[in-house]
Design a protein around this motif. Sequence first.
Motif, PDB file in Angstrom:
ATOM      1  N   ARG A  95       0.844  -1.192   0.000  1.00  0.00           N
ATOM      2  CA  ARG A  95       0.000   0.000   0.000  1.00  0.00           C
ATOM      3  C   ARG A  95       0.878   1.241   0.000  1.00  0.00           C
ATOM      4  O   ARG A  95       1.785   1.362   0.824  1.00  0.00           O
ATOM      5  CB  ARG A  95      -0.903   0.020   1.222  1.00  0.00           C
ATOM      6  N   ASP A  96       0.615   2.166  -0.900  1.00  0.00           N
ATOM      7  CA  ASP A  96       1.361   3.416  -0.978  1.00  0.00           C
ATOM      8  C   ASP A  96       0.864   4.354   0.110  1.00  0.00           C
ATOM      9  O   ASP A  96      -0.230   4.898   0.025  1.00  0.00           O
ATOM     10  CB  ASP A  96       1.177   4.046  -2.357  1.00  0.00           C
ATOM     11  N   LEU A  97       1.674   4.526   1.157  1.00  0.00           N
ATOM     12  CA  LEU A  97       1.327   5.412   2.257  1.00  0.00           C
ATOM     13  C   LEU A  97       2.296   6.584   2.355  1.00  0.00           C
ATOM     14  O   LEU A  97       2.481   7.183   3.417  1.00  0.00           O
ATOM     15  CB  LEU A  97       1.288   4.641   3.575  1.00  0.00           C
ATOM     16  N   THR A  98       2.893   6.935   1.218  1.00  0.00           N
ATOM     17  CA  THR A  98       3.855   8.030   1.185  1.00  0.00           C
ATOM     18  C   THR A  98       3.260   9.305   1.775  1.00  0.00           C
ATOM     19  O   THR A  98       3.866   9.941   2.643  1.00  0.00           O
ATOM     20  CB  THR A  98       4.331   8.278  -0.260  1.00  0.00           C
ATOM     21  N   ALA A  99       2.095   9.691   1.320  1.00  0.00           N
ATOM     22  CA  ALA A  99       1.481  10.936   1.788  1.00  0.00           C
ATOM     23  C   ALA A  99       1.164  10.874   3.280  1.00  0.00           C
ATOM     24  O   ALA A  99       1.339  11.857   4.001  1.00  0.00           O
ATOM     25  CB  ALA A  99       0.219  11.238   0.990  1.00  0.00           C
ATOM     26  N   ALA A 100       0.727   9.726   3.758  1.00  0.00           N
ATOM     27  CA  ALA A 100       0.357   9.578   5.165  1.00  0.00           C
ATOM     28  C   ALA A 100       1.565   9.714   6.103  1.00  0.00           C
ATOM     29  O   ALA A 100       1.434  10.197   7.224  1.00  0.00           O
ATOM     30  CB  ALA A 100      -0.329   8.235   5.401  1.00  0.00           C
ATOM     31  N   TYR A 101       2.742   9.292   5.646  1.00  0.00           N
ATOM     32  CA  TYR A 101       3.937   9.327   6.483  1.00  0.00           C
ATOM     33  C   TYR A 101       4.865  10.498   6.196  1.00  0.00           C
ATOM     34  O   TYR A 101       5.783  10.763   6.969  1.00  0.00           O
ATOM     35  CB  TYR A 101       4.725   8.023   6.324  1.00  0.00           C
ATOM     36  N   LEU A 113       6.844   5.256  -0.159  1.00  0.00           N
ATOM     37  CA  LEU A 113       6.871   4.461   1.057  1.00  0.00           C
ATOM     38  C   LEU A 113       5.704   3.489   0.949  1.00  0.00           C
ATOM     39  O   LEU A 113       4.553   3.907   0.836  1.00  0.00           O
ATOM     40  CB  LEU A 113       6.703   5.369   2.280  1.00  0.00           C
ATOM     41  N   VAL A 114       6.019   2.201   0.914  1.00  0.00           N
ATOM     42  CA  VAL A 114       4.963   1.193   0.828  1.00  0.00           C
ATOM     43  C   VAL A 114       4.944   0.374   2.106  1.00  0.00           C
ATOM     44  O   VAL A 114       5.968   0.187   2.758  1.00  0.00           O
ATOM     45  CB  VAL A 114       5.100   0.264  -0.405  1.00  0.00           C
ATOM     46  N   VAL A 115       3.761  -0.081   2.466  1.00  0.00           N
ATOM     47  CA  VAL A 115       3.581  -0.868   3.676  1.00  0.00           C
ATOM     48  C   VAL A 115       3.030  -2.235   3.313  1.00  0.00           C
ATOM     49  O   VAL A 115       2.114  -2.348   2.490  1.00  0.00           O
ATOM     50  CB  VAL A 115       2.626  -0.137   4.656  1.00  0.00           C
ATOM     51  N   ILE A 116       3.636  -3.269   3.915  1.00  0.00           N
ATOM     52  CA  ILE A 116       3.134  -4.637   3.825  1.00  0.00           C
ATOM     53  C   ILE A 116       2.957  -5.132   5.254  1.00  0.00           C
ATOM     54  O   ILE A 116       3.474  -4.533   6.190  1.00  0.00           O
ATOM     55  CB  ILE A 116       4.087  -5.560   3.024  1.00  0.00           C
TER      56      ILE A 116
END
Length: 89
Positions: free
Chosen positions: A49-55, A71-74
Motif C-alpha cells: 500500500r502506498d502510504l507516502t502521503a500519510a507518512y 513508502l509502501v507498507v506490507i
Amino acid sequence: MTRPWEADPEAPFARRLGKTAKELGETKGRNGCPEIWQLGNGDVAVIGRDLTAAYAQRLPEGVTIAPDERLVVISGRMLGSAKPDIADA
C-alpha cells in the motif's frame, strides 16, 4: 549527481520471497495483493500500500523520500514469511 545505487527497470522477476497473500489469509482473491520478489539482479521489489502521503510529514530524523520513491507498507506476517528466503548478510 548520481546516486550510489539505482534501480534497474529492466531486471526481471526471479522468485517470490515468502508466501502469497492468499496463503497468509490476507486477501480475498481481489486485486491489490502485497508481494515481495527478488529480481534477477538480486534487488528486491515490494508491492504494498502506498502510504507516502500519510507518512511524509512524520518521517524519522534523517529519513527522506525522493520524488521518484514511495513508502509502501506490507504486513509484518508477509515480511516474516519471507525471512527463510532472504540470505543473511
